[in-house]
Design a protein around this motif. Sequence first.
Motif, short mmCIF file in Angstrom:
data_model
loop_
_atom_site.label_atom_id
_atom_site.label_comp_id
_atom_site.label_asym_id
_atom_site.label_seq_id
_atom_site.Cartn_x
_atom_site.Cartn_y
_atom_site.Cartn_z
N ASP A 176 57.11 -35.19 1.27
CA ASP A 176 57.97 -35.96 0.37
C ASP A 176 59.13 -36.53 1.18
N LYS A 177 59.19 -37.83 1.27
CA LYS A 177 60.21 -38.48 2.10
C LYS A 177 61.33 -39.13 1.27
N SER A 178 61.46 -38.68 0.06
CA SER A 178 62.43 -39.27 -0.85
C SER A 178 63.83 -38.75 -0.57
N PRO A 179 64.86 -39.46 -1.08
CA PRO A 179 66.22 -38.93 -0.96
C PRO A 179 66.40 -37.61 -1.69
N ALA A 180 65.64 -37.38 -2.75
CA ALA A 180 65.74 -36.11 -3.47
C ALA A 180 65.29 -34.95 -2.59
N GLU A 181 64.22 -35.15 -1.82
CA GLU A 181 63.74 -34.10 -0.92
C GLU A 181 64.73 -33.87 0.21
N TYR A 182 65.28 -34.96 0.75
CA TYR A 182 66.30 -34.80 1.79
C TYR A 182 67.49 -34.01 1.24
N ALA A 183 67.93 -34.34 0.04
CA ALA A 183 69.09 -33.66 -0.55
C ALA A 183 68.80 -32.19 -0.77
N ARG A 184 67.60 -31.87 -1.26
CA ARG A 184 67.26 -30.45 -1.46
C ARG A 184 67.32 -29.69 -0.14
N ASN A 185 66.85 -30.32 0.92
CA ASN A 185 66.87 -29.67 2.22
C ASN A 185 68.29 -29.57 2.78
N VAL A 186 69.14 -30.56 2.51
CA VAL A 186 70.54 -30.46 2.94
C VAL A 186 71.17 -29.21 2.34
N VAL A 187 70.89 -28.94 1.07
CA VAL A 187 71.41 -27.73 0.43
C VAL A 187 70.90 -26.49 1.15
#
Length: 678
Positions: A176-187
Amino acid sequence: MPRPLLRAASAVLLALAVLQAPTAYADETAPVAVTVNARAALASVPETAVGANHAIWDSRLGTDETADLLKDAGVKLLRYPGGSYSDIYHWADHTAPGGYVAPDTDFDTFMRGVRRTGAQPMVTANYGTGTAEEAAAWVRRANVTKGYGVRYWEIGNENYGNGHYGAAWEADDHADKSPAEYARNVVAYSDAMKAVDPTIKVGAVLTTPANWPDALVADGDAGSWNEVVLSTAGPKIDFVILHWYPGAFDRAAQVPDMIQLVRKQIAEHAGAGSERIGIAMTEFNTGSSDRGATTQPGALAAADAYATLLANGVFTVDWWNVHNGIGKVTEVEGHTDYGDFGLLSSGTCTDGGVCEPAANTPFAPYHALQMVSRFARPGDRFIRAATDQAKVTAHAVRRPDGALAVMLINTSSDTSYPVAIDYSGFSPASGAPTALTHTNGATSITTSATGDATSRTLPPLSLTTVIVRPASAQAGLPGAPGQPAASAVTDRAATISWPAASAGTRPIAKYEVHLQNGAVSEQIGETAGTSLIVSNLKPGTRHTVNVIARDSGGGVSSPSAPLTFTTGTPASSSCSVRLTKQSDWGSGYVGSIDITNNGAPVSGWTLTFGWPRAWQSLGSGWSAVWAQNGQDIKVVNEPGNGSLATGATATVGYVGNYSGPNVLPEVFTLNGTVCTTR
């Protein structure tokens, strides 16, 4: 980020003789008017202001010579391991599968260079092919095992470039390369890394306003990259990351809107306490691969952009790159430009045998960073400065000891401009000030004590900093008032409050509130207390104010830090307008305007509004007759929709084009009446 060029330096540098055109002189009877306003304070200069990028493919990353050159340039932050390489780099075994890793570029070597430079490190954790556990282990190695005290940690590099919006240059193994996936991983990264060292600062990648893919919404996303990332990761981050490659030398004027729009996004989407989130420009370069990357035009644009970004509160601006490699070789303003995005020569050559100067030879932008670091030192505060000549730019800072430094940039290729400097809220000492100058083709900054504080002549394509002492040192003045805040903001008024200033040798008699109008301040009220209602403000407008304390003997403090707020539109009106952005493609958007009549029935209507910025324009419009005159837009009803009963709504639409930060219109009038904007 520009990709490195890894060529061996083996050919002989070609010497190119260039005939210089004679210098023209502006009419000396009409010098350029420079206004410096010591009462109009902007952001303070942070410890990490002037930064640069290191890269693991640069074999000179850890040399003492490189570290010493960076120290002499005043570089105070160094970023590692190098742009897009960050998302393929594994720190523990010092590998970057698919990329080149030069010898002696490991993390410990980088840190030795950082310490020799006297800078702070910023580390980019591998998001693309790494894990939160790998990042947490790096924090442990850096700050627990080695005691390096690395404070700033980014999560990934340009992760929006992973193919989600079409273009793919950034490694990303996530399905998943979406901003939502990036944000979840940032957390997840932030939680894991702060569990090791809770004192670190974690940053998340954002897009830069008006730069691809800002404002784009991909299929399945709840909003743009920034909106989605901030909504999920906002509570877990301490700063956001912007990259900016304007590709032109006249874009610094876009910076205030760029930064203000990012702050607005943070405030709207990052949740409670979002004011703590800082902004870092961790990659920046003014040149392009075939125009001015290593010569004086790029240096002048660099100094202008660094000063403008810092004055608007960015806590670090990091040049791409320390070493990069030769690109397209051209002639720019009488000198060879090597198309290299580095501060220092890599000593590399083109396939045709044209070579750069010896390795570590400073390029012109190196001297620009050096000038900025000598002009604006940590602890100084930017103040407003402006000129009446488009070819001459001014920046100024107030130093803690009361001195002023004024940086003047002459971008004209062939004209020397005399300048007359007018100081507001400051009296310069008599005698010659210290002047620092860098001219086209110069290999160093020269220092002299000539002329006076109010006039001098700027050579073509030059950087000049004038350091001026106050006429007399006044002891016992009040301290600056604390950070102001705004409340009860309406269309024409606001309540401004601030922490009291500390008294000097005399009691504080009153406080004055000053409104910035360009480089001129207007006093809009005063009070003996620490709160004031200011009125007669312009609706739908961004306002910046400073507060000054005045004691019983007439002595005045330095200005407070700036407060910026935006007035709204009338709470009630005979009309209301709702502007909705229906789609956006990064250089234009479709807008829909609902016009509601709240008053008596209307037969025939005209809606007017203005584009907030000159880089905005009307592409087309429908459901009405649209016309543009300068920045003013007039929308007149068509024959079939001219009647608006009480409570009725007419809807019109348009395409708006933009080539800079897209500040949407906020003030609309219907038949001459200012409407409520919803």
